[in-house]
Design a protein around this motif. Sequence first.
Motif, PDB file in Angstrom:
ATOM      1  N   GLY A 286       0.845  -0.921  -0.516  1.00 50.76           N
ATOM      2  CA  GLY A 286       0.171   0.518   0.100  1.00 50.76           C
ATOM      3  C   GLY A 286       0.691   1.634   0.374  1.00 50.76           C
ATOM      4  O   GLY A 286       1.775   1.441   0.877  1.00 50.76           O
ATOM      5  N   ILE A 287       0.108   2.114  -0.190  1.00 51.32           N
ATOM      6  CA  ILE A 287       0.842   3.217  -0.492  1.00 51.32           C
ATOM      7  C   ILE A 287       0.153   4.608   0.210  1.00 51.32           C
ATOM      8  O   ILE A 287      -0.391   4.780  -0.857  1.00 51.32           O
ATOM      9  N   LEU A 288       0.762   5.483   0.395  1.00 41.85           N
ATOM     10  CA  LEU A 288      -0.474   7.005   0.637  1.00 41.85           C
ATOM     11  C   LEU A 288       0.811   7.665  -0.247  1.00 41.85           C
ATOM     12  O   LEU A 288       1.275   8.498   0.153  1.00 41.85           O
ATOM     13  N   TYR A 289      -0.107   8.075  -0.696  1.00 40.63           N
ATOM     14  CA  TYR A 289       0.455   9.101  -1.608  1.00 40.63           C
ATOM     15  C   TYR A 289      -0.170  10.623  -0.674  1.00 40.63           C
ATOM     16  O   TYR A 289      -1.501  11.766  -1.470  1.00 40.63           O
ATOM     17  N   LEU A 290       0.605  12.005  -0.585  1.00 42.14           N
ATOM     18  CA  LEU A 290       0.318  12.635   0.535  1.00 42.14           C
ATOM     19  C   LEU A 290       1.022  13.960  -0.431  1.00 42.14           C
ATOM     20  O   LEU A 290       2.491  14.117  -0.556  1.00 42.14           O
ATOM     21  N   ARG A 291      -0.122  15.104  -0.133  1.00 44.83           N
ATOM     22  CA  ARG A 291       0.548  15.768  -1.243  1.00 44.83           C
ATOM     23  C   ARG A 291       1.307  16.822  -0.378  1.00 44.83           C
ATOM     24  O   ARG A 291       1.727  16.811   0.535  1.00 44.83           O
ATOM     25  N   LYS A 292       2.095  17.657  -1.042  1.00 42.60           N
ATOM     26  CA  LYS A 292       3.560  17.794  -0.598  1.00 42.60           C
ATOM     27  C   LYS A 292       3.377  18.867   0.307  1.00 42.60           C
ATOM     28  O   LYS A 292       4.039  19.015   0.830  1.00 42.60           O
ATOM     29  N   GLU A 293       2.365  19.850  -0.062  1.00 40.17           N
ATOM     30  CA  GLU A 293       1.479  21.018   1.205  1.00 40.17           C
ATOM     31  C   GLU A 293       1.329  20.239   2.598  1.00 40.17           C
ATOM     32  O   GLU A 293       1.690  21.019   3.044  1.00 40.17           O
ATOM     33  N   TYR A 294       1.318  18.663   2.477  1.00 42.44           N
ATOM     34  CA  TYR A 294       1.372  18.437   4.062  1.00 42.44           C
ATOM     35  C   TYR A 294       2.443  17.754   4.117  1.00 42.44           C
ATOM     36  O   TYR A 294       2.577  16.666   5.588  1.00 42.44           O
ATOM     37  N   GLU A 295       3.216  17.480   3.916  1.00 39.13           N
ATOM     38  CA  GLU A 295       4.933  17.169   3.799  1.00 39.13           C
ATOM     39  C   GLU A 295       5.106  17.165   5.250  1.00 39.13           C
ATOM     40  O   GLU A 295       5.088  16.239   5.886  1.00 39.13           O
ATOM     41  N   TYR A 296       4.981  18.366   6.603  1.00 38.49           N
ATOM     42  CA  TYR A 296       4.899  17.719   7.752  1.00 38.49           C
ATOM     43  C   TYR A 296       4.604  16.803   8.539  1.00 38.49           C
ATOM     44  O   TYR A 296       4.911  16.723   9.696  1.00 38.49           O
ATOM     45  N   MET A 297       3.842  16.460   7.787  1.00 36.48           N
ATOM     46  CA  MET A 297       2.822  15.855   8.695  1.00 36.48           C
ATOM     47  C   MET A 297       3.449  13.812   8.661  1.00 36.48           C
ATOM     48  O   MET A 297       2.996  13.446   9.431  1.00 36.48           O
ATOM     49  N   LYS A 298       4.636  13.912   7.448  1.00 39.76           N
ATOM     50  CA  LYS A 298       5.284  12.700   7.377  1.00 39.76           C
ATOM     51  C   LYS A 298       5.487  12.218   8.429  1.00 39.76           C
ATOM     52  O   LYS A 298       5.793  10.747   8.536  1.00 39.76           O
ATOM     53  N   PRO A 299       6.904  12.765   9.339  1.00 37.21           N
ATOM     54  CA  PRO A 299       6.752  11.953  10.720  1.00 37.21           C
ATOM     55  C   PRO A 299       5.774  11.387  11.346  1.00 37.21           C
ATOM     56  O   PRO A 299       5.681  10.247  12.119  1.00 37.21           O
ATOM     57  N   TYR A 300       4.936  11.749  11.578  1.00 35.69           N
ATOM     58  CA  TYR A 300       3.772  11.621  12.546  1.00 35.69           C
ATOM     59  C   TYR A 300       3.132  10.564  11.773  1.00 35.69           C
ATOM     60  O   TYR A 300       2.455   9.156  12.293  1.00 35.69           O
ATOM     61  N   LEU A 301       2.968  10.663  10.492  1.00 34.21           N
ATOM     62  CA  LEU A 301       2.017   9.265  10.134  1.00 34.21           C
ATOM     63  C   LEU A 301       3.022   8.071   9.880  1.00 34.21           C
ATOM     64  O   LEU A 301       2.643   7.122  10.178  1.00 34.21           O
ATOM     65  N   GLU A 302       4.189   8.251   9.967  1.00 34.98           N
ATOM     66  CA  GLU A 302       5.104   7.438  10.092  1.00 34.98           C
ATOM     67  C   GLU A 302       5.434   6.529  11.278  1.00 34.98           C
ATOM     68  O   GLU A 302       5.465   5.439  11.298  1.00 34.98           O
ATOM     69  N   ASN A 303       5.596   7.311  12.366  1.00 32.63           N
ATOM     70  CA  ASN A 303       4.869   6.941  13.396  1.00 32.63           C
ATOM     71  C   ASN A 303       3.870   6.076  13.644  1.00 32.63           C
ATOM     72  O   ASN A 303       3.845   5.323  14.340  1.00 32.63           O
ATOM     73  N   VAL A 304       3.186   6.679  13.238  1.00 31.78           N
ATOM     74  CA  VAL A 304       1.791   5.853  13.535  1.00 31.78           C
ATOM     75  C   VAL A 304       1.652   4.275  12.406  1.00 31.78           C
ATOM     76  O   VAL A 304       1.523   3.034  13.114  1.00 31.78           O
ATOM     77  N   LEU A 305       2.403   4.911  11.624  1.00 31.87           N
ATOM     78  CA  LEU A 305       2.344   3.272  10.451  1.00 31.87           C
ATOM     79  C   LEU A 305       3.312   2.528  11.158  1.00 31.87           C
ATOM     80  O   LEU A 305       3.327   1.023  11.667  1.00 31.87           O
ATOM     81  N   GLN A 306       4.851   2.709  11.833  1.00 29.82           N
ATOM     82  CA  GLN A 306       5.617   1.838  12.649  1.00 29.82           C
ATOM     83  C   GLN A 306       4.490   1.325  13.895  1.00 29.82           C
ATOM     84  O   GLN A 306       5.014   0.771  14.077  1.00 29.82           O
TER      85      GLN A 306
END
Length: 576
Positions: A286-306
């Motif tokens: 699965g891949i979440l395609y996250l818009r560049k404008e929301y990149e600041y959320m990436k660490p938070y979302l990575e944390n949920v995946l972990q």
Amino acid sequence: MKTTISSIINSTGNARYRLLDILHKLQSEYKFISEDIIDELSTDMDISPSQIKQVISFYHYLYDKNMGEYTIHINRSVVALISGYAEVVKTLEEECNCKLESLSESAKFGLWNTSCIGMSDQEPAILINGLPFTDLTPEKTKNIISDLKEGVELKQLFNKYETDKYKLLIGQSSVNKTKTYIRGPLLDNDYSNFSAVELLNTRNSPSDILGIISDSGLQGRGGAGFPAGRKWKAAAKVKSEKKYVICNADEGEPGTFKDRVLLTEKPEKIFEGMLICAYAIGAHKGILYLRKEYEYMKPYLENVLQQMRDKGILGRDNSYNFEMRIQIGAGAYVCGEASALLESMEGKRGEPREKYMQPTEFGYLGKPTIVNNVETFAIVPSIIKNGAEWYKAYGTKFSAGTKVLSIAGDCAKPGIYELPWGITVDTILKLSYAKNSKAVIVGGMSGKLIPPEEFDRKICYSDLATGGAFMILNNNRNLLKDVVLPALDFFIDESCGSCSTCRNVPGYLREIARYMEHKKLSEKDLLRIEEWSKLLSISRCGLGKSVSSLLIGFIRKFTDDYEIEDSIEDNFLSVN
Ligand code: SF4
């Protein structure tokens, strides 16, 4: 440079589909992608320099020139325009000592317009090197720039101006002061995360899941409303060793911000929904395609995946054999269209594919693929847990369930509302404490402009379908200046240029709209606009087809604001 490129490619691999990731990494290292970098990359990836340049030139957030040590993107959505955008731009120009769309002399600051950063409930808003600063006033703007000049570090600055209002962890910082006023089955806080996943293999087989989703009447929440069950069944029946589940989090429709809220409030439900889909169709990636404008959320979302991996829900070795990653987009409205998104994910320009290529058969990297949006996946666990009939009890006969709306503009309570399909515009205006409303835009720039006489219309697929944007304008607004012209600017900016209609007609319509600022159109002019709009309908994707929607809505329905001359003269053409 050679060593940096090699080390990046060592970490990502040199497959074409990793091109966006590689370009993002190079840009964060060198600020922009120079000719030298392109040449080197071209050799290492075995792609021609011109192909790489074509990709860079397509996206708003990939740069081939210096955009400033502090790259400031200023939101220019309709809501921004009516909420103080001009004053903020003026302050930025004065304080940064440069004009909009240019660099300051020392290249310390670059000021650039952007269509929407998903902050319509907190306008005016800007991104500085990707971090959002919202609810700007001239004074707040002045202080931010002054701190930057004094050398205050950007994250520190973010904490100083935004943290007290933002409470969700995002790396070291946090985001989300959006208010959620009404919760329904998707946003309710009673759902116990991953309790639907526990039912897989025990209560529900893949075909059970496909049956429940079909019976629930769930339709894709991106706007088009394609039945999710039918799409999933189509992918399930294709035999293939590899299949993909992709979550479209490229929320680019101006005025919409509900995916930002869902991603921060309910990420577990979104990922759980993707996993359930994967189980049903037989996918392992699965891949979440996250818009560049929301990149600041990436660490938070990575944390949920972990956390999901730690719980044994995600990963190659667990019973579902399902892994996920996050792909950052690069800024292009048209990539919200599923096939354009797939092109983008493959490291290409995000141009929509021909319609005969169904992603369920020939999707990501040529494999069967489900693309659904954030909201669609997020409701899936609750449907599986509670059943199709439970879900159908919300909404109407032909629009089952609820819709998460981003309500913004002239109202006392802008924010998120999860409401059953079938609710009227009038009720929403009351719920959000809107007064003296002159118009509502349902569905964003490609949506509909609704006058007060039509406020009894319903939000549902058979009347006013929407991906989620609901913008309110009061009696003080100038619809031509605040809505119609910015919408046409938006389409001209965002067209991918593949279709001659979408490439040319919007510019012509904008000339007409500019003419309308000072002069009257005749009935004959209006007929001509409608003829041109018919031509737009042969455009390949929804962007091109909907270019004239707000312009025609304005002329036809807001006759107090703009009077058409009852004449058969060619008023516009006679002077152009
Ligand atoms: S309609 Fe516009 S955005 Fe869509 S494919 Fe054609 S040119 Fe591109």
